[in-house]
Design a protein around this motif. Structure first.
Motif, mmCIF file in Angstrom:
data_model
loop_
_atom_site.group_PDB
_atom_site.id
_atom_site.type_symbol
_atom_site.label_atom_id
_atom_site.label_comp_id
_atom_site.label_asym_id
_atom_site.label_seq_id
_atom_site.Cartn_x
_atom_site.Cartn_y
_atom_site.Cartn_z
ATOM 1 N N LYS A 77 0.827 -1.210 0.000
ATOM 2 C CA LYS A 77 0.000 0.000 0.000
ATOM 3 C C LYS A 77 0.864 1.264 0.000
ATOM 4 O O LYS A 77 0.625 2.191 -0.775
ATOM 5 N N HIS A 78 1.857 1.292 0.866
ATOM 6 C CA HIS A 78 2.678 2.493 1.000
ATOM 7 C C HIS A 78 3.526 2.725 -0.249
ATOM 8 O O HIS A 78 3.724 3.879 -0.665
ATOM 9 N N ARG A 79 3.994 1.663 -0.875
ATOM 10 C CA ARG A 79 4.767 1.832 -2.105
ATOM 11 C C ARG A 79 3.888 2.382 -3.223
ATOM 12 O O ARG A 79 4.298 3.267 -3.988
ATOM 13 N N LEU A 80 2.652 1.880 -3.307
ATOM 14 C CA LEU A 80 1.738 2.364 -4.344
ATOM 15 C C LEU A 80 1.330 3.819 -4.095
ATOM 16 O O LEU A 80 1.197 4.605 -5.040
ATOM 17 N N LEU A 81 1.144 4.169 -2.832
ATOM 18 C CA LEU A 81 0.804 5.558 -2.519
ATOM 19 C C LEU A 81 1.943 6.505 -2.898
ATOM 20 O O LEU A 81 1.706 7.593 -3.430
ATOM 21 N N ARG A 82 3.178 6.086 -2.621
ATOM 22 C CA ARG A 82 4.311 6.941 -2.983
ATOM 23 C C ARG A 82 4.428 7.115 -4.490
ATOM 24 O O ARG A 82 4.857 8.162 -4.979
ATOM 25 N N ALA A 83 4.042 6.085 -5.239
ATOM 26 C CA ALA A 83 4.180 6.134 -6.697
ATOM 27 C C ALA A 83 3.066 6.926 -7.374
ATOM 28 O O ALA A 83 3.221 7.367 -8.513
ATOM 29 N N ALA A 84 1.930 7.101 -6.683
ATOM 30 C CA ALA A 84 0.783 7.779 -7.298
ATOM 31 C C ALA A 84 0.921 9.288 -7.188
ATOM 32 O O ALA A 84 1.474 9.822 -6.216
ATOM 33 N N SER A 85 0.383 9.988 -8.164
ATOM 34 C CA SER A 85 0.400 11.450 -8.132
ATOM 35 C C SER A 85 -0.674 11.965 -7.168
ATOM 36 O O SER A 85 -1.613 11.244 -6.805
#
Length: 337
Positions: A77-85
């Motif tokens: 979850k945290h990796r995907l949040l960091r990658a999203a604009s």
């Protein structure tokens, strides 16, 4: 404004045929009367625990463990949040908030990742919607000050004593996850004197005694707990000890539908339909200090109107049980927030 139908009144949701009288957003009277109307009127829902930031990643991470999915700082979850604009996260959250609103949820108690930026993002997502999230910032004292409180990940992840003290000094809500994987973080979480604890899947008998003695409300998220493989919270034991509210947890794992959560709990546990509807409405409102979640004079008029003559609800002999076990989005006639 007057809303007519069968009204589920008070803490026990006693069905009364008649009218709810609303003035300036407040319930001023409940009038018993014969009305030619099939509406079923109940309090709007309070979703007492959400993480809607991961609306960008619905159904991601199949087969991963709880830690692999959501543990900070490097769970999926945290990796995907960091990658999203920023724009992607705001739009995804807006969609989830809009879904909750359309299915009768007045507010959600949101544990909001991303510090101050995360708080600002959900405020932006909720702009111009009727749903009004209670936002608990995470990670920093600045996020707490910009929001309605602090939502701690868990006592095993960090030492939250200083943040707890600052939150208390600010007069804001402090919630924390505990007892999700095992019982080892329960006492450290309770030592922080939180306003509420989320999950409590694995309390030991001494924890239940302490929860009761210290009057600590618990928010349970059974669908999420099963998806992540950590077990099922002892809902009956918790209900016998304290205030228990219902949340849907991560949108990554489950839809933020209180209808689905109520039905799941009703078929998984021995909690009564009345107890479950209270978990989905009044109990969450009381945790957050909100003046709704029940239909009685003096409360804010946050109401959900269902079509009692829908193909799904027509013929129901027990309205509260029907709302909890079978009602859904297709039965929603109006949401008054």
């Amino acid at each position: 404004m007057i809303v007519e139908g069968t009204i589920l009144t008070g803490r026990d949701f006693e069905p009364v045929q008649g009218r709810v009288v609303v003035e300036d957003g407040e319930i001023t009277a409940i009038e018993e009367a014969d009305v030619d109307n099939s509406n079923v009127i109940l309090p709007a829902f309070v979703n007492a625990h959400t993480h809607i930031g991961d609306s960008i990643a619905k159904e991601a991470g199949a087969g991963l463990s709880l830690d692999e999915l959501v543990a900070p700082p490097d769970g999926l979850k945290h990796r995907l949040l960091r990658a999203a604009s920023h724009a992607e996260k705001v739009e995804a959250m807006r969609r989830s908030l809009r879904l909750m609103q359309s299915t009768g949820t007045a507010t959600c108690l949101e544990f909001r990742e991303g510090g101050v930026d995360g708080v600002e993002a959900i405020r932006e997502a909720a702009d111009e919607l009727a749903i009004d999230p209670v936002v608990l910032g995470r990670e920093t004292a600045a996020a707490m000050r910009e929001s309605d409180g602090f939502g701690a990940s868990g006592a095993r992840d960090s030492e939250f004593g200083e943040l707890r003290a600052e939150t208390q000094e600010a007069g804001k809500l402090f919630g924390i996850h505990a007892g999700e994987r095992d019982p080892h973080d329960v006492d450290p979480a309770l030592d922080l004197d939180p306003e509420f604890v989320v999950h409590m899947v694995h309390p030991e008998p001494e924890h239940l005694d302490r929860i009761e003695a210290e009057d600590v409300p618990i928010v349970v998220c059974p669908r999420s707990n099963l998806v992540t493989g950590v077990g099922v919270p002892p809902v009956r034991d918790l209900l016998d000890r304290t205030t228990v509210a219902l949340g849907t947890d991560n949108v990554m794992l489950n839809s933020p539908s209180m209808f689905r959560e109520m039905e799941f709990v009703s078929k998984l546990t021995d909690a009564s339909a009345t107890e479950i509807l209270r978990m989905a409405t009044l109990n969450g409102a009381e945790i957050a200090g909100l003046n709704y979640g029940v239909i009685e004079p003096g409360r804010e008029a946050k109401l959900l109107v269902l079509d009692g003559d829908s193909d799904n609800l027509a013929g129901a002999q027990d309205l509260v049980r029907a709302v909890v076990r079978r009602a859904g989005q297709a039965d929603v006639k109006d949401v008054l927030l």
